[in-house]
Design a protein around this motif. Structure first.
Motif, PDB file in Angstrom:
ATOM      1  N   VAL A  18     -18.406 -20.496 -21.353  1.00 60.49           N
ATOM      2  CA  VAL A  18     -17.956 -21.266 -20.196  1.00 60.49           C
ATOM      3  C   VAL A  18     -16.531 -21.778 -20.420  1.00 60.49           C
ATOM      4  N   ALA A  19     -16.277 -22.293 -21.613  1.00 65.28           N
ATOM      5  CA  ALA A  19     -14.945 -22.825 -21.914  1.00 65.28           C
ATOM      6  C   ALA A  19     -13.889 -21.730 -21.875  1.00 65.28           C
ATOM      7  N   LEU A  20     -14.196 -20.561 -22.423  1.00 66.81           N
ATOM      8  CA  LEU A  20     -13.228 -19.472 -22.420  1.00 66.81           C
ATOM      9  C   LEU A  20     -13.011 -18.919 -21.015  1.00 66.81           C
ATOM     10  N   ARG A  21     -14.066 -18.863 -20.225  1.00 72.35           N
ATOM     11  CA  ARG A  21     -13.917 -18.396 -18.843  1.00 72.35           C
ATOM     12  C   ARG A  21     -12.976 -19.337 -18.078  1.00 72.35           C
ATOM     13  N   PHE A  22     -13.155 -20.643 -18.248  1.00 70.79           N
ATOM     14  CA  PHE A  22     -12.294 -21.626 -17.599  1.00 70.79           C
ATOM     15  C   PHE A  22     -10.850 -21.490 -18.098  1.00 70.79           C
ATOM     16  N   THR A  23     -10.685 -21.299 -19.409  1.00 71.52           N
ATOM     17  CA  THR A  23      -9.352 -21.177 -19.990  1.00 71.52           C
ATOM     18  C   THR A  23      -8.641 -19.935 -19.477  1.00 71.52           C
ATOM     19  N   VAL A  24      -9.362 -18.828 -19.340  1.00 69.51           N
ATOM     20  CA  VAL A  24      -8.755 -17.593 -18.837  1.00 69.51           C
ATOM     21  C   VAL A  24      -8.291 -17.787 -17.398  1.00 69.51           C
ATOM     22  N   ARG A  25      -9.105 -18.448 -16.584  1.00 68.38           N
ATOM     23  CA  ARG A  25      -8.704 -18.695 -15.198  1.00 68.38           C
ATOM     24  C   ARG A  25      -7.463 -19.573 -15.134  1.00 68.38           C
TER      25      ARG A  25
ATOM     26  N   LEU B   4      -3.772 -18.502 -13.624  1.00 65.29           N
ATOM     27  CA  LEU B   4      -3.054 -19.285 -12.617  1.00 65.29           C
ATOM     28  C   LEU B   4      -1.673 -19.696 -13.119  1.00 65.29           C
ATOM     29  N   GLY B   5      -1.594 -20.071 -14.383  1.00 63.68           N
ATOM     30  CA  GLY B   5      -0.306 -20.461 -14.961  1.00 63.68           C
ATOM     31  C   GLY B   5       0.681 -19.308 -14.984  1.00 63.68           C
ATOM     32  N   CYS B   6       0.198 -18.125 -15.352  1.00 63.23           N
ATOM     33  CA  CYS B   6       1.081 -16.946 -15.365  1.00 63.23           C
ATOM     34  C   CYS B   6       1.541 -16.590 -13.961  1.00 63.23           C
TER      35      CYS B   6
ATOM     36  N   VAL C 277       5.907 -16.595  -9.877  1.00 59.16           N
ATOM     37  CA  VAL C 277       6.425 -17.038  -8.578  1.00 59.16           C
ATOM     38  C   VAL C 277       7.710 -17.837  -8.767  1.00 59.16           C
ATOM     39  N   LEU C 278       7.736 -18.707  -9.755  1.00 59.37           N
ATOM     40  CA  LEU C 278       8.952 -19.490 -10.011  1.00 59.37           C
ATOM     41  C   LEU C 278      10.124 -18.599 -10.414  1.00 59.37           C
TER      42      LEU C 278
END
Length: 58
Positions: free
Chosen positions: A28-35, A39-41, A46-47
């Motif tokens: 669960v923690a890794l799935r959240f971290t990957v998401r 999003l960060g990438c 975009v920036l």
């Protein structure tokens, strides 16, 4: 009764249950971290595009 006084079979079950719970939490923690990383990438890309457009237009 302390942990080291328990029979070997009970110790094995406790260790296996602990490993399964740890695996589930880690998934669960890794799935959240990957998401979050995805999003960060995307935000960084975009920036960079916006910065390139602003530089190109000025």
């Amino acid at each position: 009764m302390e942990f080291f006084e328990l029979p070997a079979a009970i110790k094995a079950v406790i260790v296996i249950v602990g490993a399964v719970v740890t695996w589930m939490v880690l998934r669960v923690a890794l799935r959240f971290t990957v998401r979050l990383f995805t999003l960060g990438c995307a935000a960084l890309a975009v920036l960079v595009v916006i910065g390139g457009l602003v530089t190109w237009l000025t």
